[in-house]
Structures are given as structure tokens and as C-alpha cells.
Design a protein around this motif. Structure first.
Motif, PDB file in Angstrom:
ATOM      1  N   GLN A 340      -4.225   1.437  -5.177  1.00 25.89           N
ATOM      2  CA  GLN A 340      -3.267   1.314  -6.442  1.00 25.89           C
ATOM      3  C   GLN A 340      -3.018   0.071  -7.078  1.00 25.89           C
ATOM      4  N   ILE A 341      -2.540  -1.161  -6.352  1.00 26.98           N
ATOM      5  CA  ILE A 341      -2.524  -2.278  -6.831  1.00 26.98           C
ATOM      6  C   ILE A 341      -3.467  -2.798  -7.554  1.00 26.98           C
ATOM      7  N   SER A 342      -4.728  -2.694  -6.949  1.00 33.88           N
ATOM      8  CA  SER A 342      -6.003  -3.357  -7.630  1.00 33.88           C
ATOM      9  C   SER A 342      -6.347  -2.658  -8.935  1.00 33.88           C
ATOM     10  N   GLN A 343      -6.272  -1.131  -9.053  1.00 30.80           N
ATOM     11  CA  GLN A 343      -6.362  -0.348 -10.007  1.00 30.80           C
ATOM     12  C   GLN A 343      -5.470  -0.845 -11.186  1.00 30.80           C
ATOM     13  N   GLN A 344      -4.117  -1.072 -10.927  1.00 30.10           N
ATOM     14  CA  GLN A 344      -3.142  -1.424 -11.933  1.00 30.10           C
ATOM     15  C   GLN A 344      -3.537  -2.988 -12.457  1.00 30.10           C
ATOM     16  N   PHE A 345      -3.848  -3.726 -11.718  1.00 28.33           N
ATOM     17  CA  PHE A 345      -4.463  -5.098 -12.100  1.00 28.33           C
ATOM     18  C   PHE A 345      -5.540  -4.762 -12.953  1.00 28.33           C
ATOM     19  N   THR A 346      -6.643  -3.873 -12.821  1.00 28.33           N
ATOM     20  CA  THR A 346      -7.768  -3.799 -13.647  1.00 28.33           C
ATOM     21  C   THR A 346      -7.388  -3.218 -14.929  1.00 28.33           C
ATOM     22  N   LEU A 347      -6.649  -2.162 -14.958  1.00 29.49           N
ATOM     23  CA  LEU A 347      -5.935  -1.584 -15.974  1.00 29.49           C
ATOM     24  C   LEU A 347      -5.112  -2.782 -17.137  1.00 29.49           C
ATOM     25  N   TRP A 348      -4.620  -3.460 -16.526  1.00 29.53           N
ATOM     26  CA  TRP A 348      -3.796  -4.420 -17.444  1.00 29.53           C
ATOM     27  C   TRP A 348      -4.879  -5.602 -17.826  1.00 29.53           C
ATOM     28  N   GLY A 349      -5.892  -5.837 -17.133  1.00 28.98           N
ATOM     29  CA  GLY A 349      -6.957  -6.956 -17.480  1.00 28.98           C
ATOM     30  C   GLY A 349      -7.877  -6.450 -18.697  1.00 28.98           C
ATOM     31  N   GLN A 350      -7.922  -5.295 -18.571  1.00 30.14           N
ATOM     32  CA  GLN A 350      -8.717  -4.394 -19.767  1.00 30.14           C
ATOM     33  C   GLN A 350      -8.021  -4.385 -21.306  1.00 30.14           C
TER      34      GLN A 350
END
Length: 480
Positions: A340-350
Motif C-alpha cells: 500500500q505504501i509503495s503504491q501510494q508513493f508511485t502514484l504521487w510520483g506520477q
């Protein structure tokens, strides 16, 4: 001159993720509990040029819309420019004829120089070493700089040098510089140091007894980070008392690494407010964990105390070697591996937003550790970081929520103990409903402690933290 200050609590932010400021703006707007009478800063960390005050020219105080507010210096700092020979002397000192030819200078004018505080201290007492981090404090409505001074030597018998030359260092002096007047006061902080005793006899009157320091300033004294780093580096090797173990360097410790803004860097000691094991109330401490050499798990942590009557005491707590205690890099890896945390980080980076992970705080809680890391978002254009999430890790659980309170609630209210091994005798785990009730108790106690902290009730805060530790111990026992 400089002007004003910003000040805010470290445990609160606005709804936008920005710092909550108790003192802000120009002219200063401040909380009534922290009055600011003299916000001007003539002596600081960057003021390295001379200035002349009380001249015929107006002195800019601060801008106010489309108008400017002017002032005249009312302090006692500087040297009066009252005579021709004195002006000539300063012409040669600074290599400019303006001092002699300017028509704006009057007999009441004063020349302020050596305004950088460390340079000012070295001009008065060059035989002391000074800390790399002078810190400002607000006391009695005025701004002061506090600088830790050290006596040192490179000739102490049978002592190993550190940082190239030093093999003796003691924090024997506390220096205070008035940001408005430039007045310097040296206080004797370690009367048992033989080196500072010698200086005190050579220069009588230079060092004042620490008891003469005003209480409003004394309450701001803290254990210096530079000295703590030296002591921790030495202790990482010399904690070994067995000659065989020491000779083979079998139990060498080192400072752990941490992940900050995507870069792996050595962890620095950090100040925090916590209740040390066995103590009744929370206090201000300087903390640093240790890891074994070439390993990532924690083996111990060291804390230096700053509050009276325990100022200067250093405590070391060791973890059992047979138990795995996660280190900062191991926690960072677990955070990266959380789906969940890594998915949220990836979403913010996009979305063109940079994710900044702050320093990881390792906070001892009874016989375990609580890990807390802030997460900031920074737009590519604005470059203003905003606190958006807080990550909390405790034993096997990790949670990332918008606030620390929510993350703690998620960690403890959703606690599910591991099932007991069929071959291991032990108490049965309580039902989930009981665990939920324990989690709610922990959350209620934590909220009460935060209320006491905001009111400055350290005794009430310490009691709340002690109750919280008892609840956490119940949770720990129930998971066995």
C-alpha cells in the motif's frame, strides 16, 4: 540588521501540512505566552560586516506594504565614533575612507563589528573550541545565542586521538551572546575540569559561575551534539571490557545508516522528548542508536540528558543479542516492501510531485522500539514541502496515515497477535474484542498525554506516557 523569528511546536502542523507557528510575520505576531520585545538581530550567524548605527541616515527596520518602517539603535553595543583619531583608526582597520569623510556620522554614532557570533567569541577567548551549532533562544522577550565551548588538548597521556588530533575534550563553558547588544557572557559549566580551572586563574572574571545564569536562559541549556558524537564514537569501541574481545574487535558498534530523501546517510544524534525507562516523567534527551559492525539490526542506544537535575548524564541501553531489533535501514526496506505504501508513493510520483521521507525517529517504548518517519510532498515548481503522511512501525506492524495520531491508532487498535505454536505452552491470546479495547485505551491515553503536552504539564504528560507504556506491555504480553 536581521529582524524577527519564527517558532512553532514540532508535534503540530496546519491542515495544509505546513508548520504551525507560534511566532511569525514581520512585525512579529506571537502567542501571548511568548512575548517578543526586541526582535532586532544585530549579531548572528551571518553578520560578518561592520555597520554604523545612529547616524543621520534612516535605518530600515522592516518593510510594511508600500511604506518602510525606520528605527534608531538603542542598544549598548559597538564603539562610539566620537573622536577624529578613533575614526582614523577604523579607516586603517577596515580600509575605507567613508568612515572619515561621511557627513552622516555624528558623535552619537556607533560602529558595530565582529557581528558573527563565533568570530566574536574567538576574538575574546580563542583558546576554547566552539560548537558548530549555535542555537537561538527567546528569553525575557529578547533573542540570545547559546554556544557550547570546549576545553581540549592533543597531549593527554595514553588517550587515543579522534578527528585527527583531539584526545581530550570537555564541555566546560556555556557562552551567551545578546543578539541586540552583542554582549558576551561566559559561564563555567564544568568546574571540575582542570584545564578550565587554569584558564579561570589566568583570566579572572572571564568565567561566571553557572548559578549566575538567569533562569530564563538556563532552562534552554542542552547537551551539545558535537561532544555527544565524539563520546558515542569512542564508546562504540571501548564498551568492550573483555581484553580478548577488544583485541579481536568482536563486538564493535557503529552508527546506523538511514534513508533520507532517497539517499543512504549516517544517522545523526537527534533531540527528542521522551520518558526514559525507570523515570517518572518525560524529559529532553539527545539520542543515538547503534548497530553491530557490518550489520543492520540495532544493538543498543545512547541517550544524553539535558534537564536538571540530571544534566550531563549519559545512559546506554543494550538489546539482547538473541533478539532481532530492526535497524533504520531494515525499517526502510520494510516500508519500501509494503504494497500500500509503495503504491501510494508511485502514484504521487506520477503526478510530478517529489516524495521526501524525513529522518527516522527511533523511540524506545519499554522493551521495544517505535519507529516514526514523516513523509513530505514537494511540487516541482513551488519547492515548498508539505507534511502529508506519517509512517509508524512497531514490531511487525507498519501504518501510514495522515497524522501521527491516526497512525498510532491504526497500529494499536488493529493489533492481532500471532497464534501460539501448538508445541509451546503459554497463556491463550485474548479475543479480538479485548485487543480492540486495549487499543482504544492506548489511543485515549495518548490523546490525554498530547493535551497535557500542549498545556506544558510535563508531570501529567509523563504519567500518561507511563500508562501508555503499561498498555503497550499488555499488548506485547498478549501476543506471546
Amino acid at each position: 540588521h536581521g529582524y524577527g523569528l519564527v517558532m512553532g511546536p514540532v508535534n503540530e502542523v496546519t491542515s495544509e501540512g505546513l508548520p504551525l507557528l507560534w511566532a511569525r510575520d514581520i512585525p512579529p505576531k506571537h502567542d501571548p505566552e511568548f512575548p517578543i520585545v526586541r526582535p532586532e538581530i544585530y549579531f548572528g550567524e551571518r553578520a560578518n560586516e561592520y555597520i554604523i548605527v545612529n547616524t543621520k541616515s534612516k535605518e530600515l527596520d522592516y518593510p510594511a506594504g508600500d511604506q518602510n518602517v525606520y528605527t534608531h539603535y538603542q542598544g549598548a553595543g559597538g564603539v562610539p565614533l566620537s573622536g577624529f583619531l578613533r575614526k582614523v583608526a577604523f579607516v586603517f582597520r577596515f580600509g575605507t575612507l567613508k568612515i572619515l569623510l561621511s557627513r552622516d556620522i555624528t558623535p552619537e554614532s556607533r560602529l558595530l563589528f565582529r557581528r558573527e557570533i563565533t568570530e566574536r567569541l574567538r576574538a575574546i577567548a580563542p583558546f576554547f573550541l566552539y560548537d558548530n551549532d549555535p542555537y537561538p533562544v527567546l528569553a525575557d522577550g529578547r533573542i540570545f545565542w547559546i554556544v557550547d565551548g570546549y576545553t581540549w588538548s592533543d597531549r593527554f597521556p595514553y588517550a587515543q586521538p579522534i578527528r585527527g588530533r583531539l584526545n581530550y575534550i570537555r564541555n566546560s563553558v556555556k557562552a551567551v551572546v545578546d543578539a541586540y547588544n552583542g554582549t558576551v557572557s561566559f559561564y563555567l559549566a564544568d568546574a571540575e575540569d582542570p584545564v578550565v580551572q587554569c584558564y579561570n586563574r589566568v583570566f579572572p572574571g572571564l568565567l561566571k559561575p553557572l548559578a549566575e545564569m538567569p533562569a530564563s536562559l538556563k532552562s534552554h541549556l542542552r547537551y551539545p551534539q558535537d561532544l555527544f558524537e565524539v563520546q558515542s564514537a569512542v564508546y562504540a569501541r571501548y564498551h568492550m571490557t573483555n581484553p580478548q574481545v577488544f583485541y579481536n574487535q568482536e563486538d564493535l558498534w557503529t552508527t546506523p545508516d538511514e534513508l533520507v530523501e532517497g539517499n543512504e546517510t549516517p544517522m545523526e544524534p537527534y533531540y527528542t522528548i521522551m520518558r526514559l525507562p525507570g523515570e517518572a516523567k518525560a524529559e529532553y534527551v539527545l539520542l543515538l542508536p547503534f548497530t553491530p559492525r557490518q550489520k543492520s539490526n540495532l544493538i543498543a542506544w545512547m541517550a544524553a540528558r539535558s534537564d536538571d537535575p540530571h544534566y550531563g548524564q549519559i545512559l546506554v541501553y543494550r538489546f539482547p543479542k538473541e533478539k532481532l531489533i530492526y535497524g533504520p535501514m531494515q525499517i526502510a526496506a520494510r516500508i519500501d516492501q509494503d504494497a500500500q505504501i509503495s503504491q501510494q508513493f508511485t502514484l504521487w510520483g506520477q503526478r510530478g510531485v517529489q516524495v521526501l521521507r524525513g529522518n527516522l525517529l527511533v523511540i524506545p517504548v519499554k522493551n521495544s522500539l517505535l519507529y516514526i518517519q514523516p513523509v513530505y510532498l514537494q511540487a516541482e515548481r513551488g519547492k515548498i514541502p508539505e507534511l502529508r503522511r506519517v509512517i509508524v512501525a512497531y514490531e511487525e506492524r507498519i501504518a501510514m496515515r495522515e497524522t501521527l495520531n491516526e497512525a498510532l491508532q491504526d497500529i494499536f487498535s488493529g493489533w492481532t497477535p500471532a497464534p501460539a505454536s501448538p508445541t509451546t505452552a503459554g497463556p491463550r491470546a485474548p479475543p479480538a474484542a479485548d485487543l480492540s479495547g486495549i487499543g482504544k485505551d492506548a489511543w485515549t491515553i495518548f490523546q490525554r498525554g498530547q493535551e497535557r503536552l500542549q498545556k506544558g504539564d510535563w508531570t501529567g504528560y509523563g504519567r500518561a506516557m507511563e500508562e501508555l507504556a503499561d498498555v503497550l506491555r499488555r499488548l506485547k504480553d498478549s501476543s506471546r
